[in-house]
Design a protein around this motif. Structure first.
Motif, PDB file in Angstrom:
ATOM      1  N   SER A  30       0.888  -1.261  -0.003  1.00  0.00           N
ATOM      2  CA  SER A  30       0.159   0.018  -0.084  1.00  0.00           C
ATOM      3  C   SER A  30       0.700   1.347   0.058  1.00  0.00           C
ATOM      4  O   SER A  30       1.798   1.323   0.644  1.00  0.00           O
ATOM      5  CB  SER A  30      -0.999  -0.125   1.166  1.00  0.00           C
ATOM      6  N   ASP A  31       0.327   2.321  -0.632  1.00  0.00           N
ATOM      7  CA  ASP A  31       0.902   3.584  -0.698  1.00  0.00           C
ATOM      8  C   ASP A  31       0.169   4.421   0.183  1.00  0.00           C
ATOM      9  O   ASP A  31       0.152   5.493   0.307  1.00  0.00           O
ATOM     10  CB  ASP A  31       0.974   4.239  -2.110  1.00  0.00           C
ATOM     11  N   ALA A  32      -0.446   3.904   1.185  1.00  0.00           N
ATOM     12  CA  ALA A  32      -1.433   4.664   2.186  1.00  0.00           C
ATOM     13  C   ALA A  32      -0.532   5.727   3.014  1.00  0.00           C
ATOM     14  O   ALA A  32      -1.166   6.893   3.086  1.00  0.00           O
ATOM     15  CB  ALA A  32      -2.183   3.661   3.075  1.00  0.00           C
ATOM     16  N   GLN A  33       0.608   5.504   3.424  1.00  0.00           N
ATOM     17  CA  GLN A  33       1.439   6.285   4.207  1.00  0.00           C
ATOM     18  C   GLN A  33       1.757   7.681   3.601  1.00  0.00           C
ATOM     19  O   GLN A  33       1.493   8.774   3.929  1.00  0.00           O
ATOM     20  CB  GLN A  33       2.663   5.797   4.709  1.00  0.00           C
ATOM     21  N   GLU A  34       2.230   7.358   2.188  1.00  0.00           N
ATOM     22  CA  GLU A  34       2.464   8.635   1.337  1.00  0.00           C
ATOM     23  C   GLU A  34       1.322   9.312   1.118  1.00  0.00           C
ATOM     24  O   GLU A  34       1.245  10.637   1.189  1.00  0.00           O
ATOM     25  CB  GLU A  34       3.133   8.396   0.105  1.00  0.00           C
ATOM     26  N   ILE A  35       0.075   8.862   0.883  1.00  0.00           N
ATOM     27  CA  ILE A  35      -0.923   9.521   0.556  1.00  0.00           C
ATOM     28  C   ILE A  35      -1.948  10.301   1.646  1.00  0.00           C
ATOM     29  O   ILE A  35      -1.864  11.654   1.473  1.00  0.00           O
ATOM     30  CB  ILE A  35      -2.300   8.384   0.081  1.00  0.00           C
ATOM     31  N   ALA A  36      -1.560   9.670   2.998  1.00  0.00           N
ATOM     32  CA  ALA A  36      -1.874  10.456   4.257  1.00  0.00           C
ATOM     33  C   ALA A  36      -1.016  11.798   4.300  1.00  0.00           C
ATOM     34  O   ALA A  36      -1.530  12.685   4.706  1.00  0.00           O
ATOM     35  CB  ALA A  36      -1.939   9.280   5.193  1.00  0.00           C
ATOM     36  N   GLU A  37       0.363  11.539   4.352  1.00  0.00           N
ATOM     37  CA  GLU A  37       1.278  12.565   4.404  1.00  0.00           C
ATOM     38  C   GLU A  37       0.744  13.570   3.523  1.00  0.00           C
ATOM     39  O   GLU A  37       0.618  14.860   3.734  1.00  0.00           O
ATOM     40  CB  GLU A  37       2.594  12.089   4.119  1.00  0.00           C
ATOM     41  N   LEU A  38       0.302  13.459   2.366  1.00  0.00           N
ATOM     42  CA  LEU A  38      -0.024  14.588   1.174  1.00  0.00           C
ATOM     43  C   LEU A  38      -1.143  15.141   1.597  1.00  0.00           C
ATOM     44  O   LEU A  38      -1.090  16.365   1.631  1.00  0.00           O
ATOM     45  CB  LEU A  38      -0.121  13.940  -0.226  1.00  0.00           C
ATOM     46  N   TYR A  39      -2.009  14.566   1.980  1.00  0.00           N
ATOM     47  CA  TYR A  39      -3.312  14.996   2.161  1.00  0.00           C
ATOM     48  C   TYR A  39      -3.580  15.363   3.905  1.00  0.00           C
ATOM     49  O   TYR A  39      -4.675  15.771   4.096  1.00  0.00           O
ATOM     50  CB  TYR A  39      -4.461  14.089   1.794  1.00  0.00           C
ATOM     51  N   GLY A  40      -2.631  15.455   4.650  1.00  0.00           N
ATOM     52  CA  GLY A  40      -2.653  15.758   5.956  1.00  0.00           C
ATOM     53  C   GLY A  40      -3.513  14.742   6.771  1.00  0.00           C
ATOM     54  O   GLY A  40      -4.190  15.295   7.766  1.00  0.00           O
ATOM     55  N   ILE A  41      -3.672  13.529   6.711  1.00  0.00           N
ATOM     56  CA  ILE A  41      -4.621  12.594   7.279  1.00  0.00           C
ATOM     57  C   ILE A  41      -3.690  11.791   8.476  1.00  0.00           C
ATOM     58  O   ILE A  41      -2.692  11.534   8.004  1.00  0.00           O
ATOM     59  CB  ILE A  41      -5.126  11.755   6.131  1.00  0.00           C
TER      60      ILE A  41
END
Length: 136
Positions: A108-119
């Motif tokens: 999963s790329d969830a960590q990078e996506i979360a960082e980008l969107y501030g989640i």
């Protein structure tokens, strides 16, 4: 997390059981969901035998969960497994601000996506599954 765990037990997938739970901004449970086939679909005999062949038909717990609310209604989602890349994108599109998960999903790329969107994305490995002993 305990609600997500209990939801995962309803999955008919014999190989991977994933559950998810959503809470609103007042910490009320909006819904729970699990990975499985589309409602009303009855698989043929042997459907579950080939994991690779049936995998593309499985609806992820997070997608099933998002079908229960509208964008902006949910503050927090708890999942038994880290959302896959596609599910993380879906949770972002629905405005979820906090996501907690138990098991890591390395593809999963969830960590990078979360960082980008501030989640806020956080692993939770310890949580109550059952109430403690009662005092009589």
């Amino acid at each position: 997390m305990a609600l997500a765990h209990v939801a995962s037990l309803r999955s008919e997938d014999p190989y991977r059981k994933v559950g998810a739970a959503a809470l609103d901004f007042d910490n009320r449970v909006i819904g729970t969901a699990y990975n499985g086939l589309a409602p009303g679909f009855n698989p043929s005999k042997g459907f579950w035998d080939d994991r690779d062949a049936r995998q593309k038909y499985m609806l992820h717990a997070e997608v099933n969960l998002c079908s229960l609310f509208r964008r902006g209604e949910v503050k927090l989602v708890a999942c038994t497994t880290m959302p896959c890349t596609s599910c993380m994108q879906t949770l972002c599109a629905y405005g979820v601000r906090e996501i907690y998960f138990r098991d890591i999903y390395h593809a999963s790329d969830a960590q990078e996506i979360a960082e980008l969107y501030g989640i806020h994305l956080e692993q939770v490995t310890s949580y109550p599954l059952m109430p403690g002993p009662s005092e009589d």
